[in-house]
Design an enzyme around this catalytic site. Structure first.
Site, short mmCIF file in Angstrom:
data_model
loop_
_atom_site.label_atom_id
_atom_site.label_comp_id
_atom_site.label_asym_id
_atom_site.label_seq_id
_atom_site.Cartn_x
_atom_site.Cartn_y
_atom_site.Cartn_z
N ASP A 181 -10.76 3.18 3.95
CA ASP A 181 -11.23 1.80 3.81
C ASP A 181 -12.73 1.76 3.56
O ASP A 181 -13.26 0.73 3.13
CB ASP A 181 -10.95 1.01 5.11
N LYS A 209 0.84 -1.21 0.00
CA LYS A 209 0.00 0.00 0.00
C LYS A 209 0.87 1.26 0.00
O LYS A 209 0.63 2.20 -0.75
CB LYS A 209 -0.95 -0.01 1.22
N GLN A 230 -4.54 -1.38 9.56
CA GLN A 230 -4.56 -2.72 8.97
C GLN A 230 -5.21 -3.72 9.92
O GLN A 230 -4.91 -3.74 11.12
CB GLN A 230 -3.12 -3.14 8.62
N1 GUN Z 1 -6.90 -6.59 6.12
C1 GUN Z 1 -7.23 -7.34 5.05
N2 GUN Z 1 -7.85 -6.58 4.13
C2 GUN Z 1 -7.93 -5.33 4.64
C3 GUN Z 1 -8.45 -4.10 4.14
O1 GUN Z 1 -9.01 -4.00 3.04
N3 GUN Z 1 -8.30 -3.03 4.97
C4 GUN Z 1 -7.73 -3.12 6.19
N4 GUN Z 1 -7.66 -2.01 6.93
N5 GUN Z 1 -7.23 -4.25 6.68
C5 GUN Z 1 -7.33 -5.34 5.89
#
Ligand code: GUN
Length: 281
Positions: A120, A53, A97
């Site tokens: 998100d 990311k 996350q």
């Molecule tokens: N963990 C797995 N997928 C995601 C996501 O799309 N966003 C976040 N914040 N954590 C994750």
């Protein structure tokens, strides 16, 4: 094989080019979009996700910070850090996350993020805004799927879309986005009786269950568009989706592969959300 391949990698690259030029335009106006990514603990998969990311931010010229904390970080310390980022003028998007260590209340953390920086799209305000047809920041994966359908020129208005998997992160927001675009939506879950009966009627199938290759060719209507959100390992340890690609590609009109399908789009739409959050200032 008869199906067209919906190439998430190239759609992601094209979308990132668009994002990059909007980032440049915004930066010229004195706003440099910035994303803060918070990782708590040492889940190896999460490490890979967050570094991807952060790397992607660099590709489109965005500013990013990665904050890593030990697994014993207290919930109150995390909430305090989020509150400070909520007021940080250089940060337009905040991503914590998941999963979080068990002593931290995930719900409380997600609700602490300002809805205006919730890239998100998980905050109740943003989920509710989508539900009522006034989308703000949208969940990245279903937002990416919508872009893939758009690039593939899949007709959505009046089409029957069947979603397999009703998670808060994918299935439910996916249903709302497709509904908003005029589809008739069937949202299946793990208790659905005779799943194949539903999927066989679909013009569009979205597979988001997390079970390797469970959607097979006999479950698909000829010519349907099939989007595979799953990321699993098969018996040989090879990356695969929820869709049995080989059998489904014989009958579908279009299909997204794994890897190289939805995955690159999810990160791209995180960048898009960060840009959109910055553009709203
Ligand atoms: N963990 C797995 N997928 C995601 C996501 O799309 N966003 C976040 N914040 N954590 C994750």
């Amino acid at each position: 094989m008869s199906a067209t391949i919906i190439d998430g990698k190239s759609i992601a690259a094209a979308t990132q080019l668009e994002i990059k030029s909007r980032v440049t335009a915004l930066t010229k106006r004195g706003i440099h979009p910035g994303l803060a990514v918070i990782l708590v603990g040492d889940n190896p998969a999460s490490h890979v996700y967050v570094s991807n990311k952060v790397k992607a931010c660099g590709t489109v010229g965005m500013h990013s910070v990665l904050e890593q904390y030990p697994a014993d970080l207290t919930e109150s310390a995390l909430l305090a850090r989020i509150e400070s980022l909520n007021h940080d003028a250089d940060i337009h998007g905040i991503l914590v996350q998941l999963p979080l260590p068990p002593h931290i209340n995930e719900h409380a953390v997600l609700e602490a993020i300002s809805p205006d920086k919730d890239v998100d799209g998980f905050h109740l305000i943003n989920a509710g805004a989508l539900m009522t047809g006034q989308p703000r920041l949208r969940a990245c994966t279903p937002y990416g799927v919508m872009k893939m359908l758009e690039y593939n020129q899949t007709p959505i208005r009046g089409a029957h879309a069947v979603i397999v998997g009703a998670s808060n992160i994918v299935g439910k927001p996916m249903a709302m986005m497709l509904l908003q675009a005029g589809a008739t939506v069937t949202l299946c879950n793990s208790k659905t009786r005779d799943l194949a009966h539903h999927t066989r009627q679909a013009d569009i199938v979205i597979a988001a269950v997390g079970r390797a290759k469970m959607i097979t060719g006999d479950m698909i209507q000829a010519g349907a568009t099939v989007i595979d959100v799953g990321i699993n390992r098969d018996d040989n340890g090879k990356l695969c989706g929820d869709v049995d690609f080989d059998s489904v590609a014989q009958v579908a009109g279009a299909i997204s592969p794994v890897p190289g399908g939805v995955g690159p789009m999810t990160i791209t739409m995180l960048l898009m959300n960060t840009l959109e959050a910055a553009e709203k200032l």
